[in-house]
Structure formats: C-alpha cells, structure tokens
Design a protein around this motif. Structure first.
Motif, PDB file in Angstrom:
ATOM      1  N   GLY A  12       0.823  -1.209   0.000  1.00 16.10           N
ATOM      2  CA  GLY A  12       0.000   0.000   0.000  1.00 16.10           C
ATOM      3  C   GLY A  12       0.856   1.258   0.000  1.00 16.10           C
ATOM      4  O   GLY A  12       0.593   2.205  -0.732  1.00 16.10           O
ATOM      5  N   LYS A  13       1.893   1.273   0.836  1.00 11.97           N
ATOM      6  CA  LYS A  13       2.796   2.425   0.897  1.00 11.97           C
ATOM      7  C   LYS A  13       3.523   2.626  -0.442  1.00 11.97           C
ATOM      8  O   LYS A  13       3.669   3.757  -0.916  1.00 11.97           O
ATOM      9  CB  LYS A  13       3.818   2.244   2.020  1.00 11.97           C
ATOM     10  CG  LYS A  13       3.214   2.353   3.406  1.00 11.97           C
ATOM     11  CD  LYS A  13       4.269   2.084   4.467  1.00 11.97           C
ATOM     12  CE  LYS A  13       3.669   2.094   5.859  1.00 11.97           C
ATOM     13  NZ  LYS A  13       4.660   1.790   6.904  1.00 11.97           N
ATOM     14  N   LEU A  14       3.983   1.545  -1.042  1.00 10.22           N
ATOM     15  CA  LEU A  14       4.687   1.631  -2.323  1.00 10.22           C
ATOM     16  C   LEU A  14       3.767   2.141  -3.429  1.00 10.22           C
ATOM     17  O   LEU A  14       4.178   2.916  -4.290  1.00 10.22           O
ATOM     18  CB  LEU A  14       5.290   0.284  -2.701  1.00 10.22           C
ATOM     19  CG  LEU A  14       6.470  -0.164  -1.847  1.00 10.22           C
ATOM     20  CD1 LEU A  14       6.901  -1.583  -2.235  1.00 10.22           C
ATOM     21  CD2 LEU A  14       7.639   0.792  -1.992  1.00 10.22           C
ATOM     22  N   LEU A  15       2.504   1.705  -3.418  1.00 10.05           N
ATOM     23  CA  LEU A  15       1.545   2.191  -4.411  1.00 10.05           C
ATOM     24  C   LEU A  15       1.273   3.682  -4.240  1.00 10.05           C
ATOM     25  O   LEU A  15       1.153   4.415  -5.216  1.00 10.05           O
ATOM     26  CB  LEU A  15       0.247   1.391  -4.338  1.00 10.05           C
ATOM     27  CG  LEU A  15       0.319  -0.046  -4.871  1.00 10.05           C
ATOM     28  CD1 LEU A  15      -0.993  -0.787  -4.585  1.00 10.05           C
ATOM     29  CD2 LEU A  15       0.636  -0.059  -6.348  1.00 10.05           C
ATOM     30  N   VAL A  16       1.210   4.143  -2.991  1.00  9.12           N
ATOM     31  CA  VAL A  16       1.016   5.574  -2.724  1.00  9.12           C
ATOM     32  C   VAL A  16       2.228   6.368  -3.231  1.00  9.12           C
ATOM     33  O   VAL A  16       2.076   7.411  -3.875  1.00  9.12           O
ATOM     34  CB  VAL A  16       0.759   5.832  -1.221  1.00  9.12           C
ATOM     35  CG1 VAL A  16       0.848   7.317  -0.885  1.00  9.12           C
ATOM     36  CG2 VAL A  16      -0.598   5.271  -0.814  1.00  9.12           C
ATOM     37  N   VAL A  17       3.435   5.878  -2.963  1.00  8.38           N
ATOM     38  CA  VAL A  17       4.647   6.553  -3.432  1.00  8.38           C
ATOM     39  C   VAL A  17       4.680   6.585  -4.960  1.00  8.38           C
ATOM     40  O   VAL A  17       4.952   7.624  -5.565  1.00  8.38           O
ATOM     41  CB  VAL A  17       5.910   5.872  -2.868  1.00  8.38           C
ATOM     42  CG1 VAL A  17       7.163   6.385  -3.556  1.00  8.38           C
ATOM     43  CG2 VAL A  17       5.998   6.101  -1.369  1.00  8.38           C
ATOM     44  N   ALA A  18       4.413   5.457  -5.619  1.00 13.05           N
ATOM     45  CA  ALA A  18       4.414   5.404  -7.080  1.00 13.05           C
ATOM     46  C   ALA A  18       3.349   6.337  -7.657  1.00 13.05           C
ATOM     47  O   ALA A  18       3.591   7.049  -8.638  1.00 13.05           O
ATOM     48  CB  ALA A  18       4.191   3.979  -7.562  1.00 13.05           C
ATOM     49  N   GLY A  19       2.162   6.361  -7.064  1.00 11.98           N
ATOM     50  CA  GLY A  19       1.099   7.265  -7.513  1.00 11.98           C
ATOM     51  C   GLY A  19       1.505   8.724  -7.343  1.00 11.98           C
ATOM     52  O   GLY A  19       1.243   9.567  -8.206  1.00 11.98           O
ATOM     53  N   GLY A  20       2.148   9.039  -6.211  1.00 13.96           N
ATOM     54  CA  GLY A  20       2.629  10.404  -5.977  1.00 13.96           C
ATOM     55  C   GLY A  20       3.680  10.811  -6.987  1.00 13.96           C
ATOM     56  O   GLY A  20       3.687  11.948  -7.476  1.00 13.96           O
ATOM     57  N   MET A  21       4.599   9.911  -7.345  1.00 17.17           N
ATOM     58  CA  MET A  21       5.620  10.203  -8.350  1.00 17.17           C
ATOM     59  C   MET A  21       4.991  10.451  -9.711  1.00 17.17           C
ATOM     60  O   MET A  21       5.382  11.373 -10.432  1.00 17.17           O
ATOM     61  CB  MET A  21       6.635   9.050  -8.409  1.00 17.17           C
ATOM     62  CG  MET A  21       7.511   8.968  -7.183  1.00 17.17           C
ATOM     63  SD  MET A  21       8.521   7.475  -7.078  1.00 17.17           S
ATOM     64  CE  MET A  21       9.336   7.437  -8.628  1.00 17.17           C
ATOM     65  N   PHE A  22       4.010   9.644 -10.066  1.00 22.06           N
ATOM     66  CA  PHE A  22       3.316   9.838 -11.340  1.00 22.06           C
ATOM     67  C   PHE A  22       2.608  11.184 -11.368  1.00 22.06           C
ATOM     68  O   PHE A  22       2.696  11.929 -12.337  1.00 22.06           O
ATOM     69  CB  PHE A  22       2.315   8.708 -11.588  1.00 22.06           C
ATOM     70  CG  PHE A  22       1.518   8.894 -12.847  1.00 22.06           C
ATOM     71  CD1 PHE A  22       2.077   8.606 -14.079  1.00 22.06           C
ATOM     72  CD2 PHE A  22       0.218   9.370 -12.800  1.00 22.06           C
ATOM     73  CE1 PHE A  22       1.360   8.798 -15.243  1.00 22.06           C
ATOM     74  CE2 PHE A  22      -0.517   9.563 -13.951  1.00 22.06           C
ATOM     75  CZ  PHE A  22       0.060   9.271 -15.191  1.00 22.06           C
ATOM     76  N   ALA A  23       1.910  11.533 -10.295  1.00 20.72           N
ATOM     77  CA  ALA A  23       1.182  12.806 -10.229  1.00 20.72           C
ATOM     78  C   ALA A  23       2.155  13.982 -10.312  1.00 20.72           C
ATOM     79  O   ALA A  23       1.894  14.968 -11.002  1.00 20.72           O
ATOM     80  CB  ALA A  23       0.362  12.882  -8.938  1.00 20.72           C
ATOM     81  N   PHE A  24       3.286  13.877  -9.629  1.00 19.74           N
ATOM     82  CA  PHE A  24       4.292  14.939  -9.684  1.00 19.74           C
ATOM     83  C   PHE A  24       4.827  15.110 -11.105  1.00 19.74           C
ATOM     84  O   PHE A  24       4.938  16.223 -11.608  1.00 19.74           O
ATOM     85  CB  PHE A  24       5.441  14.636  -8.721  1.00 19.74           C
ATOM     86  CG  PHE A  24       6.538  15.667  -8.777  1.00 19.74           C
ATOM     87  CD1 PHE A  24       6.356  16.916  -8.210  1.00 19.74           C
ATOM     88  CD2 PHE A  24       7.741  15.381  -9.406  1.00 19.74           C
ATOM     89  CE1 PHE A  24       7.361  17.864  -8.267  1.00 19.74           C
ATOM     90  CE2 PHE A  24       8.744  16.324  -9.468  1.00 19.74           C
ATOM     91  CZ  PHE A  24       8.559  17.572  -8.894  1.00 19.74           C
ATOM     92  N   GLY A  25       5.159  14.015 -11.765  1.00 16.59           N
ATOM     93  CA  GLY A  25       5.651  14.077 -13.142  1.00 16.59           C
ATOM     94  C   GLY A  25       4.615  14.663 -14.088  1.00 16.59           C
ATOM     95  O   GLY A  25       4.929  15.441 -14.983  1.00 16.59           O
TER      96      GLY A  25
END
Length: 185
Positions: A12-25
C-alpha cells in the motif's frame, strides 16, 4: 498472518509513493510554466510571440565590433547525396546574428531519412557558438531527387577567447534508420 499484514501495508505504501511520483511528473510541466510566468523567466519566448503586452526586446547592443571572426563551413556526406554550404566562410563580429544556408539533395532513387551532426574547431569554440536555428536539431525525409535548403542561425558569444580568430563549423550528414518506406499513394 502477521507477515502477510506487513507485506500488504508495505504494498500500500509503495503504491502511494508510485502514484505520488506519477502525479508529480504529470503536474511538472504546468507547474514549470506557472513558475516561469510568475517570475518572468521566460521573457524571450513571450516577446517572440508578439502578444499584446509582451515587451519588445531592445536591439542587440552586445556586438563587439572591435573583433572579426572568420567562420568556415564544412559539409561531409556519408552516403550518395549532395550536401554543401551556400558559402565556404563568413566574417562575423562576436554578438552579431548571422545566417548561412546549407543545401541538401537526395541523389538516390528512394526516399531517405537523414540527420546532420555538428563539430567545431577549435574545441573551445563549441561553448561560445550558439545556434538559434539549425537543421541539425531534426531528422528530415527527402524524396528521390528532392532538393532542400535549410538555415543555420547563430551568434558567437563575445566571451570567446581573444586569440580565436577562426572557427570551423563542420557537419556530417548521414542516413538514419536505413531504408525508408515509400510514401503512401
């Protein structure tokens, strides 16, 4: 069971981090444009658009008329086509905007895609040779027998060492990607 719960939380934490990176990009380009507009960093591009309220830049007062640099133009073709500059050399003052045309002709009986790669002599001139427009930035497709001319627009930085009086700009023109399929009818 305890280990499975830890793994699920970690996923769950990794998915949140990956989603945050995508949104930032995804938000980076609009964010960059907003920052440039707010700070006025991208003033040159705004003045080129001729928008109402865009400031016109004053004429270039940074031309060093006390020096003249000879720019020699060289063209090398890696393949059966014609590639040459319109002039072999040009005398310019540092800071002065200059343009030279290059001519290309596909002498083959097929379409081809090609690109040019620049090189400079002396090597120290490379950092001071500022191209504003150049055919070397793109790949081009030429039909059989097609002839085109493209410009190189450049300015030599006045910070170029005083002992440099001649710069050679050399292009090597080569085919990209092998055979290009024929154009659709």
């Amino acid at each position: 069971m305890k280990l499975r719960g830890h793994n699920t939380r970690m996923l769950g934490k990794l998915l949140v981090v990956a989603g945050g990176m995508f949104a930032f990009g995804y938000a980076l380009v609009p964010l960059y444009n907003a920052i440039c507009e707010a700070t006025g960093i991208n003033v040159l591009a705004k003045s080129e658009l001729n928008l109402p309220g865009a400031a016109r830049l004053p004429a270039n007062t940074q031309v060093d008329t006390s020096r003249t640099i000879t720019v020699e133009f060289d063209a090398n073709a890696r393949g059966p086509w014609s590639f040459r500059p319109a002039v072999s050399s040009l005398k310019v003052h540092p800071g002065e905007l200059a343009t030279v045309m290059y001519e290309f002709q596909n002498t083959q009986d097929r379409r081809m895609a090609a690109q040019a790669i620049p090189s400079y002599a002396p090597q120290q001139a490379m950092a001071h040779f500022n191209k504003l427009q150049c055919f070397c930035f793109n790949q081009y497709t030429l039909d059989p027998g097609e002839k085109k001319q493209w410009p190189v627009v450049f300015v030599i930085d006045p910070q170029l060492a005083k002992d440099v009086n001649t710069i050679t700009l050399s292009y090597t023109f080569f085919e990209v990607g092998g055979r290009t399929p024929p154009a659709p009818s």
